[in-house]
Design a protein around this motif. Structure first.
Motif, mmCIF file in Angstrom:
data_model
loop_
_atom_site.group_PDB
_atom_site.id
_atom_site.type_symbol
_atom_site.label_atom_id
_atom_site.label_comp_id
_atom_site.label_asym_id
_atom_site.label_seq_id
_atom_site.Cartn_x
_atom_site.Cartn_y
_atom_site.Cartn_z
ATOM 1 N N LYS A 1 8.422 14.004 3.810
ATOM 2 C CA LYS A 1 7.283 13.667 2.955
ATOM 3 C C LYS A 1 6.357 14.853 2.732
ATOM 4 N N ASP A 2 6.431 15.840 3.615
ATOM 5 C CA ASP A 2 5.534 16.990 3.517
ATOM 6 C C ASP A 2 5.971 17.987 2.454
ATOM 7 N N ARG A 3 7.195 17.868 1.962
ATOM 8 C CA ARG A 3 7.710 18.883 1.040
ATOM 9 C C ARG A 3 8.182 18.270 -0.278
ATOM 10 N N GLU A 4 7.705 18.848 -1.362
ATOM 11 C CA GLU A 4 8.109 18.396 -2.687
ATOM 12 C C GLU A 4 9.591 18.660 -2.932
ATOM 13 N N GLU A 5 10.130 19.708 -2.287
ATOM 14 C CA GLU A 5 11.524 20.098 -2.555
ATOM 15 C C GLU A 5 12.532 19.098 -2.010
ATOM 16 N N ILE A 6 12.106 18.271 -1.056
ATOM 17 C CA ILE A 6 13.036 17.321 -0.434
ATOM 18 C C ILE A 6 12.918 15.972 -1.131
ATOM 19 N N CYS A 7 14.035 15.486 -1.590
ATOM 20 C CA CYS A 7 14.045 14.254 -2.383
ATOM 21 C C CYS A 7 13.604 13.048 -1.565
ATOM 22 N N GLY A 8 14.266 12.808 -0.437
ATOM 23 C CA GLY A 8 13.990 11.626 0.376
ATOM 24 C C GLY A 8 14.616 10.381 -0.219
ATOM 25 N N PHE A 9 14.885 9.390 0.637
ATOM 26 C CA PHE A 9 15.512 8.155 0.169
ATOM 27 C C PHE A 9 14.500 7.112 -0.291
ATOM 28 N N GLU A 10 13.223 7.500 -0.317
ATOM 29 C CA GLU A 10 12.219 6.606 -0.878
ATOM 30 C C GLU A 10 12.502 6.349 -2.357
ATOM 31 N N ASN A 11 13.035 7.379 -3.032
ATOM 32 C CA ASN A 11 13.440 7.229 -4.432
ATOM 33 C C ASN A 11 14.620 6.280 -4.527
ATOM 34 N N ARG B 1 0.828 -1.201 0.000
ATOM 35 C CA ARG B 1 0.000 0.000 0.000
ATOM 36 C C ARG B 1 0.865 1.254 0.000
ATOM 37 N N GLN B 2 2.035 1.152 0.611
ATOM 38 C CA GLN B 2 2.913 2.313 0.640
ATOM 39 C C GLN B 2 3.335 2.706 -0.769
ATOM 40 N N GLN B 3 3.572 1.730 -1.646
ATOM 41 C CA GLN B 3 3.945 2.033 -3.021
ATOM 42 C C GLN B 3 2.810 2.731 -3.745
ATOM 43 N N ILE B 4 1.570 2.302 -3.457
ATOM 44 C CA ILE B 4 0.423 2.934 -4.086
ATOM 45 C C ILE B 4 0.289 4.372 -3.609
ATOM 46 N N ILE B 5 0.423 4.570 -2.303
ATOM 47 C CA ILE B 5 0.330 5.911 -1.738
ATOM 48 C C ILE B 5 1.411 6.805 -2.313
ATOM 49 N N SER B 6 2.573 6.248 -2.646
ATOM 50 C CA SER B 6 3.688 7.053 -3.153
ATOM 51 C C SER B 6 3.384 7.686 -4.498
ATOM 52 N N PHE B 7 2.345 7.200 -5.207
ATOM 53 C CA PHE B 7 1.974 7.813 -6.474
ATOM 54 C C PHE B 7 1.353 9.196 -6.272
ATOM 55 N N LEU B 8 0.849 9.466 -5.061
ATOM 56 C CA LEU B 8 0.209 10.745 -4.762
ATOM 57 C C LEU B 8 1.239 11.855 -4.640
ATOM 58 N N PRO B 9 0.832 13.114 -4.865
ATOM 59 C CA PRO B 9 1.694 14.243 -4.502
ATOM 60 C C PRO B 9 1.982 14.185 -3.013
ATOM 61 N N LYS B 10 3.127 14.711 -2.609
ATOM 62 C CA LYS B 10 3.500 14.642 -1.201
ATOM 63 C C LYS B 10 2.481 15.338 -0.306
ATOM 64 N N SER B 11 1.825 16.378 -0.853
ATOM 65 C CA SER B 11 0.852 17.104 -0.040
ATOM 66 C C SER B 11 -0.336 16.242 0.346
ATOM 67 N N LEU B 12 -0.586 15.153 -0.397
ATOM 68 C CA LEU B 12 -1.719 14.284 -0.102
ATOM 69 C C LEU B 12 -1.312 12.982 0.574
ATOM 70 N N GLN B 13 -0.028 12.640 0.504
ATOM 71 C CA GLN B 13 0.386 11.339 1.020
ATOM 72 C C GLN B 13 0.057 11.174 2.490
ATOM 73 N N ARG B 14 0.211 12.240 3.274
ATOM 74 C CA ARG B 14 -0.006 12.115 4.717
ATOM 75 C C ARG B 14 -1.469 12.310 5.099
ATOM 76 N N THR B 15 -2.252 13.056 4.241
ATOM 77 C CA THR B 15 -3.633 13.339 4.607
ATOM 78 C C THR B 15 -4.608 12.323 4.038
ATOM 79 N N SER B 16 -4.241 11.644 2.967
ATOM 80 C CA SER B 16 -5.192 10.792 2.268
ATOM 81 C C SER B 16 -5.418 9.463 2.954
ATOM 82 N N PHE B 17 -4.362 8.897 3.545
ATOM 83 C CA PHE B 17 -4.480 7.547 4.067
ATOM 84 C C PHE B 17 -3.906 7.420 5.474
#
Length: 307
Positions: free
Chosen positions: A176-186, A49-65
């Motif tokens: 995860k809250d900011r688009e500007e931060i790459c993160g190691f999820e990539n 499910r985390q991979q599916i959630i990762s398709f969302l923009p970061k602004s929605l990843q934490r609020t959607s699920f």
């Protein structure tokens, strides 16, 4: 028939837990197609499910699920640091480079560097991102230990290594809250200026206490936007991750910056941020909570997924 029905039922269950605003409804169709396609391929269980959630923009990843994410294992980052004998560094790096593709096929390597200055030298520094948390780490490392080619590699480099150190980190929510931060999820990061590129690791050792870490991250988060948007920041400077230790030296926070234009970019970006009032306030708050602060400059290896 059966798999399609299963996909539909899982999708409806997902939908009932969905709390995102109507503006994100367009993503529902994508999720539905994703489920149905992978059901037909009989690979549904391989996609978390985390991979599916990762398709969302970061602004929605934490609020959607929120309700779904809370039941999932927490992704971790393992930081491994190996002290290499100076006279054996060349041999170690040659063997490690030759085994790089094997390593990446067995464990989720993100960054592999050697320090240039700021602390101990000849330290092979590598980071791994385990989306499935400690359980995934244990499973992959068990498989790694059973690989004959990997065992041969370990035997070849064992005489080169003086000491090994491992610690487990978790990325701060602000990543995860900011688009500007790459993160190691990539899985990888490849940009221009590979040859000049450096990574800056800034490590904070905080005072003991349950509130120290969350208070430090809150202060950092409060001033971060001003730092990221500071006028005069070098265009090649980007924040890769902010993470805190969960197993190892507790109350340690590491921020990792990439400077594509090297030390010139690092210095230029530092000078720009020091002029920003909000960032200076954040640092003054953090200074009250910190025992120690250390900055080191690293060069990524040719085989590092993050360059």
């Amino acid at each position: 028939g059966g798999l399609r029905r299963l996909a539909y039922l899982r999708f409806i269950t997902f939908l009932r837990k969905f709390t995102a605003p109507k503006s994100s409804v367009k993503y529902l169709f994508i999720w539905c197609m994703y489920f149905v396609f992978h059901a037909h391929q009989n690979k549904m269980m391989l996609h978390t499910r985390q991979q599916i959630i990762s398709f969302l923009p970061k602004s929605l990843q934490r609020t959607s699920f929120r309700t779904v994410s809370s039941t999932m294992p927490k992704p971790i980052i393992e930081l491994r640091e190996y002290d290499i004998k100076p006279e054996q560094l060349k041999s170690y790096m040659e063997a490690t480079s030759n085994a790089a593709e094997l390593r990446k096929s067995l464990v989720p390597l993100r960054l592999f560097t050697l320090p240039e200055t700021g602390g101990a030298l000849n330290v092979a520094t590598h980071l791994y991102y385990y989306e499935g948390g400690l359980e995934e780490r244990d499973e992959k490392r068990s498989q790694q230990g059973g690989n004959e080619d990997w065992v041969k590699y370990l035997k070849s480099v064992k005489p080169c290594v003086q000491r090994q150190k491992s610690a487990i980190f978790v990325e701060a929510d602000l990543v995860k809250d900011r688009e500007e931060i790459c993160g190691f999820e990539n899985e990888s990061l490849s940009r221009e200026n590979h040859d000049e590129c450096i990574y800056e690791m800034r490590r904070y050792k905080l005072k003991l206490g349950y509130d120290t870490l969350p208070n430090m991250l809150a202060a950092y988060d409060k001033g971060l936007n001003s730092k990221l948007q500071a006028e005069g920041t070098d265009e090649s400077t980007s924040l890769i991750s902010v993470m805190y230790c969960e197993v190892g030296q507790l109350n340690e926070v590491i921020e990792i910056w990439r400077h594509g234009h090297g030390v010139k970019a690092m210095q230029k970006s530092r000078e720009a941020s020091r002029k920003i009032h909000d960032w200076r306030l954040a640092i003054s708050e953090i200074a009250e909570m910190a025992i120690e602060f250390k900055s080191t400059i690293h060069k990524p290896t040719s085989f590092s997924p993050f360059k």
